[in-house]
Design an enzyme around this catalytic site. Structure first.
Site, PDB file in Angstrom:
ATOM      1  N   SER A   1      10.935  -2.717  -0.799  1.00 43.27           N
ATOM      2  CA  SER A   1      10.663  -4.021  -0.788  1.00 43.27           C
ATOM      3  C   SER A   1      12.561  -3.829  -2.412  1.00 43.27           C
ATOM      4  O   SER A   1      12.095  -4.689  -3.603  1.00 43.27           O
ATOM      5  CB  SER A   1       9.517  -3.985  -2.212  1.00 43.27           C
ATOM      6  OG  SER A   1       8.535  -4.537  -1.565  1.00 43.27           O
TER       7      SER A   1
ATOM      8  N   TYR B   1      -0.359  -1.978   9.158  1.00 39.82           N
ATOM      9  CA  TYR B   1       0.826  -2.810   9.566  1.00 39.82           C
ATOM     10  C   TYR B   1       0.038  -4.153  10.889  1.00 39.82           C
ATOM     11  O   TYR B   1       1.121  -3.035  11.633  1.00 39.82           O
ATOM     12  CB  TYR B   1       1.756  -3.157   9.654  1.00 39.82           C
ATOM     13  CG  TYR B   1       2.459  -2.320   8.729  1.00 39.82           C
ATOM     14  CD1 TYR B   1       2.222  -2.137   7.728  1.00 39.82           C
ATOM     15  CD2 TYR B   1       3.986  -2.253   8.785  1.00 39.82           C
ATOM     16  CE1 TYR B   1       2.428  -1.458   6.042  1.00 39.82           C
ATOM     17  CE2 TYR B   1       4.376  -0.896   7.290  1.00 39.82           C
ATOM     18  CZ  TYR B   1       4.280  -0.940   6.376  1.00 39.82           C
ATOM     19  OH  TYR B   1       4.559  -0.370   5.179  1.00 39.82           O
TER      20      TYR B   1
ATOM     21  N   ARG C   1      10.510  -7.877  -3.564  1.00 39.72           N
ATOM     22  CA  ARG C   1       9.704  -9.292  -1.895  1.00 39.72           C
ATOM     23  C   ARG C   1      10.183 -10.382  -2.039  1.00 39.72           C
ATOM     24  O   ARG C   1       9.510 -11.333  -2.704  1.00 39.72           O
ATOM     25  CB  ARG C   1       8.015  -9.076  -3.195  1.00 39.72           C
ATOM     26  CG  ARG C   1       7.457  -7.641  -3.163  1.00 39.72           C
ATOM     27  CD  ARG C   1       5.541  -7.979  -3.210  1.00 39.72           C
ATOM     28  NE  ARG C   1       5.232  -6.230  -3.431  1.00 39.72           N
ATOM     29  CZ  ARG C   1       5.666  -5.558  -4.039  1.00 39.72           C
ATOM     30  NH1 ARG C   1       6.278  -5.922  -5.511  1.00 39.72           N
ATOM     31  NH2 ARG C   1       4.963  -4.517  -4.046  1.00 39.72           N
ATOM     32  N   GLY C   2      12.128 -10.176  -2.007  1.00 39.61           N
ATOM     33  CA  GLY C   2      12.218 -11.439  -1.993  1.00 39.61           C
ATOM     34  C   GLY C   2      12.137 -12.156  -3.498  1.00 39.61           C
ATOM     35  O   GLY C   2      13.379 -13.328  -3.378  1.00 39.61           O
ATOM     36  N   PHE C   3      12.355 -11.489  -4.162  1.00 41.12           N
ATOM     37  CA  PHE C   3      12.160 -12.453  -5.828  1.00 41.12           C
ATOM     38  C   PHE C   3      14.000 -12.532  -5.869  1.00 41.12           C
ATOM     39  O   PHE C   3      14.562 -13.487  -6.581  1.00 41.12           O
ATOM     40  CB  PHE C   3      11.286 -11.714  -6.986  1.00 41.12           C
ATOM     41  CG  PHE C   3      11.396 -12.209  -7.994  1.00 41.12           C
ATOM     42  CD1 PHE C   3      11.192 -13.688  -8.213  1.00 41.12           C
ATOM     43  CD2 PHE C   3      11.948 -11.897  -9.776  1.00 41.12           C
ATOM     44  CE1 PHE C   3      10.862 -14.194  -9.325  1.00 41.12           C
ATOM     45  CE2 PHE C   3      11.999 -12.740 -10.313  1.00 41.12           C
ATOM     46  CZ  PHE C   3      11.731 -14.056 -10.609  1.00 41.12           C
TER      47      PHE C   3
ATOM     48  N   HIS D   1       0.980   7.554   4.205  1.00 46.45           N
ATOM     49  CA  HIS D   1       1.014   5.929   3.282  1.00 46.45           C
ATOM     50  C   HIS D   1       0.509   6.265   1.634  1.00 46.45           C
ATOM     51  O   HIS D   1       1.217   5.484   0.922  1.00 46.45           O
ATOM     52  CB  HIS D   1       0.400   5.374   4.595  1.00 46.45           C
ATOM     53  CG  HIS D   1       0.868   3.914   3.724  1.00 46.45           C
ATOM     54  ND1 HIS D   1       0.315   3.288   5.016  1.00 46.45           N
ATOM     55  CD2 HIS D   1       1.220   3.375   3.414  1.00 46.45           C
ATOM     56  CE1 HIS D   1       0.914   1.419   4.676  1.00 46.45           C
ATOM     57  NE2 HIS D   1       1.790   1.755   3.515  1.00 46.45           N
TER      58      HIS D   1
END
Length: 333
Positions: free
Chosen positions: A211, A57, A215-217, A131
Site C-alpha cells: 500500500s 487472496y 490504498r489509492g489515497f 502473513h
C-alpha cells in the site's frame, strides 16, 4: 527497470514490484481475470520481475492466476506469496468470534506452502512471508518449519509481514530473514516510529512496503462516492468523516510538490519509498496505472524535495488508524 538486491541473502528483484491482491478479491471492487492477466504480462514487458500474492487472496484464486500467467517465463520472475492463516476443510479462512484465525503452527505452514506450490504450478517459491504473526506459537517454531522447506528446495527465502522489531530479531536468529513486508507510505510511517525500519536496516533485511499509495489515497484521485459497494475502503478509518478532511490536506500539499516536479502525486509517493531504500509493491489491475507506477522508478528526488515532503507529511500526521480496531490487532506482533 533497475534490478536491486532485496536484503543481503542474494535475492534480486526489480526496483518496483507488483502487488496482485486486487486482481482476485472484492476488497477494491470486482476484478476481471482477462484484464488482470494482461496487466501481469505488461508488467513483465516493462521490466517488473517481482510479483506478490498470497494464499488468502481470493482463497487461492490469485495464486492460480499468477501461476497460469507467469509459469511460461518462470526463470525470469520472482514470486512471493504469504501463508499463516488457518483454513477450514472447505477452503475458507477460519473465523472464531468474528475474527480470522492466524495459525503459525509448523503443520499449517507446511500445508499452506504445499498448496501454494500446486496453485502456482511451480516447483519452488522464491520468497514466502509469514502473513501475520501467531502470538500463540513461538516464532522460532514457525521459522524452523519454513527453514526445513528452504533446505528441501521448496522455497528460496523467508520473509515476515507486519511483524514487530523484537519478533523480526528472534526469527532472524533462527534462519536469515530476507524481507519484511509492512504497510509503509507517506500516509503510513509507523515503521519509522516503532523501530521496524531501523531493525531491518541493521540486520540487512530487505523492506517491502505494501500500500505505498495509501490504498489509492495518495493518487490525489480518491473519491469515496465512487467506490464500489464491496470496497473495504468505505470502512477505512482514515478515509471517512473528520479524518478524511484532515488527510486530504496532506494529499493537497504533496500534490503541489508533485506539480512543481511535473509528475503525478502517485509517482512522487512511490519515488519517496524508493528513496528510503525500499522495494514498493503498488497494486493495480489496470495497465494504465501500472505504466504510471513503473515510470516512478526513474524519478530521483532531490534533497530539497525530500525535505519538503517530510515537512508536509511527517511521521504521525495522518488522522485515524490504518485499519479498523479488529484488524489493528493483527499487526506489529
Amino acid at each position: 527497470m533497475k534490478i536491486v538486491e532485496l536484503g543481503t541473502q542474494g535475492l534480486k528483484v526489480s526496483q518496483e514490484g507488483l502487488g496482485c491482491m486486487g486482481m482476485s478479491t472484492y476488497i477494491y471492487g470486482p476484478s476481471d481475470d482477462k484484464e488482470s492477466m494482461a496487466t501481469l504480462r505488461r508488467a513483465v514487458e516493462l521490466g517488473i520481475t517481482f510479483f506478490d500474492t498470497a494464499e488468502t487472496y481470493g482463497m487461492g484464486h490469485n495464486e492460480e492466476l499468477v501461476g497460469k500467467t507467469l509459469t511460461g517465463i518462470r526463470e525470469n520472475v520472482v514470486i512471493a506469496t504469504k501463508v499463516g492463516f488457518g483454513f477450514t476443510d472447505e477452503g475458507q479462512i477460519k473465523v472464531v468470534d468474528g475474527k480470522r484465525v492466524v495459525d503459525g503452527s509448523p503443520q499449517n505452514v507446511v500445508r499452506a506452502i504445499e498448496g501454494s506450490l500446486r496453485r502456482l504450478q511451480m516447483d519452488y517459491i522464491d520468497l514466502v512471508y509469514l502473513h501475520r504473526i501467531d502470538p500463540t506459537v513461538p516464532i522460532e517454531e514457525t521459522i524452523m518449519a519454513m527453514s526445513k522447506l528452504v533446505a528441501e528446495g521448496k522455497i528460496g527465502h523467508i520473509g515476515l509481514s507486519e511483524a514487530a522489531a523484537g519478533t523480526i530479531r528472534r526469527a532472524h536468529a533462527v534462519h536469515p530473514i530476507t524481507a519484511v513486508q509492512t504497510e509503509y507510505s507517506l500516509f503510513e510511517r509507523g515503521v519509522e516510529a516503532n523501530r521496524v525500519l531501523d531493525t531491518v536496516r541493521e540486520l540487512g533485511i530487505g523492506f517491502v512496503p505494501y500500500s505505498p499509495l495509501g490504498r489509492g489515497f495518495l493518487t490525489g484521485q480518491f473519491k469515496t462516492d465512487q467506490l464500489h459497494q464491496t470496497d473495504f475502503r468505505k470502512t477505512d478509518p482514515r478515509l471517512s468523516g473528520e479524518n478524511l478532511a484532515v488527510n486530504l490536506q496532506i494529499v493537497d500539499a504533496l500534490t503541489q510538490i508533485a506539480d512543481a516536479r511535473g509528475v503525478k502525486p502517485s509517482q512522487l509517493a512511490l519515488a519517496w519509498t524508493i528513496a528510503q531504500g525500499c522495494v514498493p509493491i503498488p497494486g493495480t489491475r489496470r495497465i494504465s496505472y501500472l505504466e504510471e507506477n513503473v515510470a516512478a522508478a526513474d524519478i530521483v528526488l532531490t534533497q530539497d524535495e525530500l525535505t519538503k515532503i517530510n515537512e508536509v507529511a511527517p511521521i504521525g500526521i495522518t488522522a485515524g488508524d490504518r485499519y479498523t480496531k479488529a484488524n489493528m490487532s493483527y499487526v506489529n506482533i
